[in-house]
Enzyme design. Structure first.
Site, PDB file in Angstrom:
ATOM      1  N   LYS A  13      35.355   8.889 -30.927  1.00 51.93           N
ATOM      2  CA  LYS A  13      34.678   7.454 -31.252  1.00 51.93           C
ATOM      3  C   LYS A  13      33.792   7.369 -30.018  1.00 51.93           C
ATOM      4  O   LYS A  13      34.133   7.837 -28.886  1.00 51.93           O
ATOM      5  CB  LYS A  13      35.511   6.540 -31.661  1.00 51.93           C
ATOM      6  N   LYS A  62      33.104   2.770 -24.525  1.00 51.35           N
ATOM      7  CA  LYS A  62      32.363   2.723 -23.271  1.00 51.35           C
ATOM      8  C   LYS A  62      32.759   3.290 -21.920  1.00 51.35           C
ATOM      9  O   LYS A  62      32.310   3.168 -20.886  1.00 51.35           O
ATOM     10  CB  LYS A  62      32.268   1.041 -23.282  1.00 51.35           C
ATOM     11  N   LYS A 111      45.521   8.088 -24.973  1.00 48.60           N
ATOM     12  CA  LYS A 111      45.339   7.943 -23.447  1.00 48.60           C
ATOM     13  C   LYS A 111      46.281   8.732 -22.624  1.00 48.60           C
ATOM     14  O   LYS A 111      45.952   9.619 -21.900  1.00 48.60           O
ATOM     15  CB  LYS A 111      45.479   6.571 -22.872  1.00 48.60           C
TER      16      LYS A 111
HETATM   17  N1  AQP Z   1      32.766   3.445 -31.675  1.00 49.95           N
HETATM   18  C1  AQP Z   1      32.899   2.347 -32.122  1.00 49.95           C
HETATM   19  N2  AQP Z   1      32.699   2.199 -33.512  1.00 49.95           N
HETATM   20  C2  AQP Z   1      33.010   0.778 -34.114  1.00 49.95           C
HETATM   21  N3  AQP Z   1      33.440  -0.092 -33.557  1.00 49.95           N
HETATM   22  C3  AQP Z   1      33.787  -0.042 -32.122  1.00 49.95           C
HETATM   23  N4  AQP Z   1      34.582  -0.844 -31.414  1.00 49.95           N
HETATM   24  C4  AQP Z   1      34.859  -0.235 -30.161  1.00 49.95           C
HETATM   25  N5  AQP Z   1      34.409   0.957 -30.338  1.00 49.95           N
HETATM   26  C5  AQP Z   1      33.770   1.257 -31.733  1.00 49.95           C
HETATM   27  C6  AQP Z   1      34.852  -2.231 -31.648  1.00 49.95           C
HETATM   28  O1  AQP Z   1      34.445  -2.882 -30.764  1.00 49.95           O
HETATM   29  C7  AQP Z   1      35.332  -4.174 -30.616  1.00 49.95           C
HETATM   30  C8  AQP Z   1      35.716  -4.278 -29.236  1.00 49.95           C
HETATM   31  O2  AQP Z   1      36.397  -3.283 -28.440  1.00 49.95           O
HETATM   32  P1  AQP Z   1      37.194  -3.228 -27.164  1.00 49.95           P
HETATM   33  O3  AQP Z   1      36.305  -3.316 -26.173  1.00 49.95           O
HETATM   34  O4  AQP Z   1      38.198  -4.349 -27.121  1.00 49.95           O
HETATM   35  O5  AQP Z   1      37.954  -2.021 -27.105  1.00 49.95           O
HETATM   36  P2  AQP Z   1      37.772  -0.577 -27.828  1.00 49.95           P
HETATM   37  O6  AQP Z   1      38.065  -0.571 -29.162  1.00 49.95           O
HETATM   38  O7  AQP Z   1      39.028   0.298 -26.927  1.00 49.95           O
HETATM   39  O8  AQP Z   1      36.381  -0.177 -27.232  1.00 49.95           O
HETATM   40  P3  AQP Z   1      35.870   0.873 -26.181  1.00 49.95           P
HETATM   41  O9  AQP Z   1      34.477   0.945 -26.183  1.00 49.95           O
HETATM   42  O10 AQP Z   1      36.677   2.288 -26.917  1.00 49.95           O
HETATM   43  O11 AQP Z   1      36.741   0.630 -24.819  1.00 49.95           O
HETATM   44  P4  AQP Z   1      37.517   1.601 -23.942  1.00 49.95           P
HETATM   45  O12 AQP Z   1      36.662   2.628 -23.569  1.00 49.95           O
HETATM   46  O13 AQP Z   1      37.659   0.740 -22.850  1.00 49.95           O
HETATM   47  O14 AQP Z   1      38.852   2.046 -24.442  1.00 49.95           O
HETATM   48  C9  AQP Z   1      36.716  -3.714 -31.357  1.00 49.95           C
HETATM   49  O15 AQP Z   1      36.578  -4.446 -32.550  1.00 49.95           O
HETATM   50  C10 AQP Z   1      36.424  -2.387 -31.690  1.00 49.95           C
HETATM   51  O16 AQP Z   1      37.159  -2.076 -32.911  1.00 49.95           O
END
Ligand code: AQP
Length: 331
Positions: free
Chosen positions: A196, A199, A114
């Site tokens: 990766k 969202k 980030k």
């Molecule tokens: N691309 C991914 N592939 C597999 N697993 C994923 N997870 C997230 N992205 C992937 C898993 O989803 C769970 C919840 O994640 P989170 O919402 O708490 O945070 P994150 O990992 O930071 O997910 P995002 O979508 O990337 O959110 P932002 O964009 O806000 O940072 C976790 O178990 C994660 O491993």
């Protein structure tokens, strides 16, 4: 009986990555582990580490709860709640900040990524995020935490924090183990398969949301980046985009990549992508239909009320003991 705890951040529409990496795994674990106890929270406190629009945050929090149930979560065997409604998460998070070092937090790749993006106003809570995450898990004495690959490092830090606390204050927290899926642990962006799927990504073509309509799902898969080699094989180094699509296919159909490669060996990218689009439509559309029924119902509110009460009950007792251990307040 073991305790399994997991959470998800309402920072945007849930993606296929969240579904395959986390939601699907959680539901599967629940089917496999009939004896175990399941806690699931919507991590709205984590969401505000980056700026959120209040009404959108609130709506998304409910969306995620409804999506979990629509995806097959057994509501009778899950304590599902909203993180900010159980006050002890923030309280323990603060105590754990005093048990984690700056150097450890600085090493977290999610934070470093980030920062590397060059954003100017980074909230201090984004830096201390892993302490709150450790609190989310240790508060309930979780034995297992199902996570995608990206959260592995945070979980290792949670274990370090628990061990440090246990060493200093005499065994108190259960030291949790991660559960990382064999397939689907890291779903990559459809347009940039080196990062990766997230969202909060800037390019909506790079991710499929759990709310995308049939045509949109198919279109995004059709336009997913592949290569000019034209051969269907699993080669993450030279065919990174295709490897990601193969992983998605395998994870969505509960098969393995080798089987999919065999099936499409003499086929072409176009046919493979058309089929994958259909696989995802068949997977996501029924979930969306169940979600539509749930989001309007009173039962969702009841589930979250019950979850909040059950989680608060456990958290209150654990925190009372924790504060006694640390020497906070009166006896
Ligand atoms: N691309 C991914 N592939 C597999 N697993 C994923 N997870 C997230 N992205 C992937 C898993 O989803 C769970 C919840 O994640 P989170 O919402 O708490 O945070 P994150 O990992 O930071 O997910 P995002 O979508 O990337 O959110 P932002 O964009 O806000 O940072 C976790 O178990 C994660 O491993």
């Amino acid at each position: 009986m073991k305790k399994i705890v997991s959470g998800i951040k309402p920072t945007g529409s849930l993606t296929l990555g969240n579904y395959l990496g986390a939601i699907k795994q959680f539901v599967k674990l629940q089917e496999e582990r009939k004896e175990d106890e399941f806690y699931l929270f919507i991590a709205d406190l984590h969401a505000i580490t980056t700026r959120q629009t209040p009404h959108e945050l609130r709506n998304r929090t409910l969306d995620i709860a409804a999506m979990y149930i629509a995806s097959g979560l057994d509501k009778d065997r899950t304590t599902m709640f909203i993180q900010s409604e159980v006050l002890q998460h923030a309280e323990l998070g603060y105590i754990l900040q005093s048990n984690v070092y700056m150097g450890e937090l600085e090493r977290m790749t999610q934070y470093k990524d980030k920062v590397a993006k060059g954003e100017e106003s980074i909230a201090s809570s984004l830096f201390t995020y892993p302490a709150l995450m450790a609190a989310d898990i240790l508060l309930y004495d979780a034995d297992y935490v199902p996570v995608g690959d990206d959260q592995k490092q945070h979980l290792e830090l949670t274990r370090d924090i628990a061990n440090r606390f246990n060493h200093y204050y005499n065994d108190f927290f259960t030291v949790p183990e991660p559960i990382i899926p064999e397939v689907g642990a890291r779903i990559m962006d459809l347009q940039d398969p080196y990062k990766k799927m997230s969202k909060s990504s800037d390019n909506p073509k790079g991710y499929i949301t759990m709310f995308d309509e049939e045509n949109m799902i198919k279109k995004k898969i059709r336009s997913a980046k592949t290569d000019s080699l034209g051969v269907i094989k699993y080669d993450p180094i030279n065919q990174t985009g295709l490897a990601n699509l193969l992983n998605i296919y395998a994870s969505a159909t509960d098969t393995n990549v080798e089987e999919i490669v065999l099936k499409y060996k003499v086929s072409n990218y176009k046919t493979f992508k058309e089929d994958l689009g259909q696989v995802l439509v068949d997977l996501l559309i029924p979930i969306q239909e169940r979600y539509q029924d749930l989001i309007k119902s009173d039962s969702l509110q009841e589930i979250l009320n019950q979850g909040r009460d059950r989680a608060s009950d456990y958290a209150f007792k654990k925190m009372r003991k924790c504060k006694r251990k640390v020497g906070l307040g009166r006896k």
